[in-house]
Design a protein around this motif. Structure first.
Motif, PDB file in Angstrom:
ATOM      1  N   UNK A 108      -9.603   6.231   1.483  1.00  0.00           N
ATOM      2  CA  UNK A 108      -8.655   7.336   1.663  1.00  0.00           C
ATOM      3  C   UNK A 108      -9.301   8.478   2.446  1.00  0.00           C
ATOM      4  N   UNK A 109      -8.570   8.992   3.443  1.00  0.00           N
ATOM      5  CA  UNK A 109      -9.042  10.151   4.212  1.00  0.00           C
ATOM      6  C   UNK A 109      -7.992  11.258   4.257  1.00  0.00           C
ATOM      7  N   UNK A 110      -7.140  11.279   3.238  1.00  0.00           N
ATOM      8  CA  UNK A 110      -6.209  12.392   3.081  1.00  0.00           C
ATOM      9  C   UNK A 110      -5.239  12.584   4.224  1.00  0.00           C
ATOM     10  N   UNK A 111      -4.917  11.517   4.940  1.00  0.00           N
ATOM     11  CA  UNK A 111      -3.961  11.603   6.037  1.00  0.00           C
ATOM     12  C   UNK A 111      -4.547  12.080   7.350  1.00  0.00           C
ATOM     13  N   UNK A 112      -5.857  12.314   7.403  1.00  0.00           N
ATOM     14  CA  UNK A 112      -6.486  12.802   8.638  1.00  0.00           C
ATOM     15  C   UNK A 112      -6.709  11.661   9.632  1.00  0.00           C
ATOM     16  N   UNK A 113      -6.826  12.036  10.905  1.00  0.00           N
ATOM     17  CA  UNK A 113      -7.167  11.069  11.939  1.00  0.00           C
ATOM     18  C   UNK A 113      -8.633  10.677  11.793  1.00  0.00           C
ATOM     19  N   UNK A 114      -8.916   9.380  11.908  1.00  0.00           N
ATOM     20  CA  UNK A 114     -10.292   8.899  11.859  1.00  0.00           C
ATOM     21  C   UNK A 114     -10.507   7.868  12.965  1.00  0.00           C
ATOM     22  N   UNK A 115     -11.768   7.681  13.348  1.00  0.00           N
ATOM     23  CA  UNK A 115     -12.125   6.623  14.285  1.00  0.00           C
ATOM     24  C   UNK A 115     -13.284   5.828  13.694  1.00  0.00           C
ATOM     25  N   UNK A 116     -13.935   5.007  14.498  1.00  0.00           N
ATOM     26  CA  UNK A 116     -14.997   4.130  13.994  1.00  0.00           C
ATOM     27  C   UNK A 116     -16.213   4.895  13.484  1.00  0.00           C
ATOM     28  N   UNK A 176       9.085   6.187  -1.103  1.00  0.00           N
ATOM     29  CA  UNK A 176       8.792   7.503  -0.530  1.00  0.00           C
ATOM     30  C   UNK A 176       7.657   8.160  -1.315  1.00  0.00           C
ATOM     31  N   UNK A 177       6.568   8.414  -0.608  1.00  0.00           N
ATOM     32  CA  UNK A 177       5.466   9.212  -1.137  1.00  0.00           C
ATOM     33  C   UNK A 177       5.185  10.281  -0.095  1.00  0.00           C
ATOM     34  N   UNK A 178       5.510  11.530  -0.366  1.00  0.00           N
ATOM     35  CA  UNK A 178       5.399  12.584   0.649  1.00  0.00           C
ATOM     36  C   UNK A 178       4.032  12.606   1.326  1.00  0.00           C
ATOM     37  N   UNK A 179       4.070  12.617   2.674  1.00  0.00           N
ATOM     38  CA  UNK A 179       2.844  12.694   3.462  1.00  0.00           C
ATOM     39  C   UNK A 179       2.174  11.366   3.725  1.00  0.00           C
ATOM     40  N   UNK A 180       2.657  10.273   3.111  1.00  0.00           N
ATOM     41  CA  UNK A 180       2.018   8.963   3.248  1.00  0.00           C
ATOM     42  C   UNK A 180       2.366   8.329   4.587  1.00  0.00           C
ATOM     43  N   UNK A 181       1.338   7.822   5.272  1.00  0.00           N
ATOM     44  CA  UNK A 181       1.546   7.075   6.517  1.00  0.00           C
ATOM     45  C   UNK A 181       0.667   5.839   6.517  1.00  0.00           C
ATOM     46  N   UNK A 217       6.250   4.542   5.628  1.00  0.00           N
ATOM     47  CA  UNK A 217       6.828   3.209   5.465  1.00  0.00           C
ATOM     48  C   UNK A 217       8.350   3.213   5.358  1.00  0.00           C
ATOM     49  N   UNK A 218       8.920   4.261   4.771  1.00  0.00           N
ATOM     50  CA  UNK A 218      10.377   4.295   4.631  1.00  0.00           C
ATOM     51  C   UNK A 218      11.075   4.419   5.985  1.00  0.00           C
ATOM     52  N   UNK A 219      10.402   5.045   6.957  1.00  0.00           N
ATOM     53  CA  UNK A 219      10.988   5.167   8.289  1.00  0.00           C
ATOM     54  C   UNK A 219      11.075   3.810   8.984  1.00  0.00           C
ATOM     55  N   UNK A 220      10.089   2.958   8.737  1.00  0.00           N
ATOM     56  CA  UNK A 220      10.072   1.626   9.340  1.00  0.00           C
ATOM     57  C   UNK A 220      11.220   0.786   8.788  1.00  0.00           C
ATOM     58  N   UNK A 254      -4.577   7.028   2.412  1.00  0.00           N
ATOM     59  CA  UNK A 254      -3.738   7.674   3.401  1.00  0.00           C
ATOM     60  C   UNK A 254      -4.624   8.127   4.555  1.00  0.00           C
ATOM     61  N   UNK A 255      -4.373   7.580   5.740  1.00  0.00           N
ATOM     62  CA  UNK A 255      -5.205   7.908   6.902  1.00  0.00           C
ATOM     63  C   UNK A 255      -4.443   7.586   8.175  1.00  0.00           C
TER      64      UNK A 255
END
Length: 289
Positions: A108-116, A176-181, A217-220, A254-255
């Protein structure tokens, strides 16, 4: 050139079907093959828990120019390394190894952008084992002088395995989990990344293989329902939903995962850069009807 594949599941099976156009011979393994071949892909048995390794498999490894490892780890680690590490390291013709892993190793990275370069902090035993196995394959490559590519895959979808099929079967949920992607990746784009590793002069190492747009996920599910012209399932609160422990664990991470290194160093151009292109293409092919 000859390609050997450990673990001919959904993703590796999709790749193998098109790899026959690039390789003179493609050999894949399952625990108990139903026949000697699937199309033009030669089949051999491999079970990491078995006492013996098929002699034909050992010979095929000695003749392989490229290796794709899609067999996941078990409770004792990587079954391929456990049985055949020394033979793979010494294989005289083997030039490249691709190991299919998962972005789950990041945790988990709290919804932040991450790379390798992000810290890998897996949140469960399954992902911790994956991370350990990645390191073992990279170490084998360093010792043997064979380039190893670790491809960390996001949520895989494609023909026969997608939200359109789930809508048709009545199993799709709009949680639905707010902020989840979540990031996703079409199996055809995974195949392009594997091709880039095995068939071109690209630097070895770790790559995120994922789409451009992490999305709720709900948007998909809603998008897929609109494409099919059906009513979407009602939204459900994640906290109150009945889920298996594994399904619930996915929502604990969430990341937003970047694919920039894959594009820059492997030169991969995504055919399906977001879920919209991928699902629309599948719907056009009749998926979910």
């Amino acid at each position: 050139m000859k390609l050997f594949i450990f673990g001919l599941g959904y993703t590796a099976g999709f790749y193998a079907a098109q790899a026959v156009a690039h390789f003179d011979q493609v050999t894949g393994t399952t625990r108990a093959p139903q026949g000697e071949a699937i199309g033009r892909v030669r089949m051999l048995p491999f079970d990491g828990a078995a006492e013996a390794v098929d002699a034909r498999l050992r010979r095929a490894l000695q003749e392989a120019d490229a290796l794709l490892v899609s067999a996941g780890p078990d409770a004792m680690g990587d079954p391929v390394l456990r049985r055949l590490e020394a033979e793979i390291a010494a294989a005289p013709r083997l030039k490249k190894i691709v190991y299919l892993s998962t972005i789950g190793v990041y945790g988990d990275h709290g919804g932040h952008w991450i790379d390798e370069s992000a810290e890998a902090r897996p949140s469960n035993a399954r992902s911790r084992t994956r991370l350990e196995v990645e390191a073992q394959w990279l170490a084998l490559g360093a010792r043997a002088g064979k380039p190893v590519y670790v491809l960390r895959l996001s949520g895989i979808y494609g023909p026969g395995r997608n939200v359109l099929v789930k809508l048709r079967e009545g199993t799709a949920k709009r949680l639905v989990k707010p902020g989840q992607v979540f990031n996703r990746i079409h199996v055809a784009d995974i195949a392009s990344a594997i091709d880039a590793c095995l068939l071109s002069d690209t630097p070895a190492g770790i790559y995120n293989v994922t789409d451009d747009e992490p999305a709720p996920p709900q948007d998909v599910v809603l998008y897929a329902a609109i494409l099919l012209g059906v009513a979407p399932p009602p939204e459900q609160d994640f906290v109150a939903a009945e889920l298996t422990p594994m399904a619930r664990s996915f929502y604990g991470e969430n990341k937003r995962v970047s694919n920039m290194r894959m594009k820059a160093d492997l030169g991969v151009e995504l055919a399906f850069p977001t879920f919209r292109e991928g699902i629309a293409a599948l719907a056009a092919q009749g998926e979910g009807r």
